[in-house]
Design an enzyme around this catalytic site. Sequence first.
Site, PDB file in Angstrom:
ATOM      1  CE  LYS A  49      -3.332  -2.938   0.442  1.00 51.48           C
ATOM      2  NZ  LYS A  49      -4.015  -3.435  -0.753  1.00 51.48           N
ATOM      3  CE1 TYR A 263      -9.103  -9.467   3.007  1.00 50.76           C
ATOM      4  CE2 TYR A 263      -9.885  -9.297   5.269  1.00 50.76           C
ATOM      5  CZ  TYR A 263      -9.035  -8.888   4.261  1.00 50.76           C
ATOM      6  OH  TYR A 263      -8.115  -7.903   4.510  1.00 50.76           O
ATOM      7  CE1 TYR A 289      -5.500  -8.468   0.998  1.00 44.96           C
ATOM      8  CE2 TYR A 289      -4.818  -8.185   3.284  1.00 44.96           C
ATOM      9  CZ  TYR A 289      -5.699  -7.921   2.260  1.00 44.96           C
ATOM     10  OH  TYR A 289      -6.788  -7.123   2.488  1.00 44.96           O
TER      11      TYR A 289
END
Length: 335
Positions: A49, A263, A289
């Site tokens: 990010k 998730y 992730y």
Amino acid sequence: MHLARFPRLRFAHLPTPLEPMENLSRLLDGPNIWVKRDDCTGLAGGGNKTRKLEFLMADAEQQGADTIITQGAVQSNHARQTAAIAAKLGYECYLLLENRTGSDDPDFLANGNVLLDDIYNARLSDFPAGTDMNQEMLSLAEELRVAGKKPYIIPGGGSNRIGALGYVNAAYELVGQCNDQGLKVDHIVHATGSTGTQAGLVTGLTAIHSGIDLMGISVRALKEAQEENVYRLACETAELIGSSAALNRSDVVANSDYVGEGYGMPTDGMIEAVEMTARHESILLDPVYSGKAMAGLIDLVRQGFYRREENIVFIHTGGAQALSGYRSLFGQRVV
């Protein structure tokens, strides 16, 4: 493509290293695996990010914002990195965190990234799974405007066409490193969630006619939905940068076989991947992730999906800071 024409702040540690994973390659008796260390971008411990935030925070600055709003899951890596750069640049920061797993584990709710969010002095709000988080951000922004603030909303994962510029640039950077090292890359594999990383990579790789296959290992959505969302954002990003290269729907490939129950929900493959990568390469992955993406890569290698002579680059998107939020899954020892 000349990305310097877009507003950008520079705080990421770039270029990130491109390293061979010789032990893992040998252990799997498969193709040559390399890792692009975007866990080393520097901001708040690093992560993908940070690349997006260089462009997003420049846009916030241009718009005269004084407050940043974003959203994510409880253990959001994006939220951590956003809180960090907001603190450094003097913005107030509001993080809206959705408990997508429904966990009430104290470590999950208060350790890991959440602890760091607090240290960076972000203002945290908690929401149950299924909340319309985009609407919550809009409502908060209106409240802040009434109070005289100038809020800037960053979408979850920093995933819009501005944020995706970070991974257009990463595509150029990676191909340049491969060229310098004489490394012919056949495949790139990475985690795909909020779509910005994959959309930026697809756009960048296509724009320079790299000829490298790209696969995103989905951590949330089903294959068709993930691919459609990535393709839509890639098209928007290509339009923004003025790319004349044809972007085809077939350029977007997502594999959703490794999501598990949902998730942020652990899988045996993820646990194996985190421990294997740590114990053989001294590289820490995250449970949400990069751990699931590596689990997918390991399984595909074992299935013979890739040829032994091929070169694969795994993009490490960071997130090891979340490991302590999942403490019960790892390192249990009888003392």
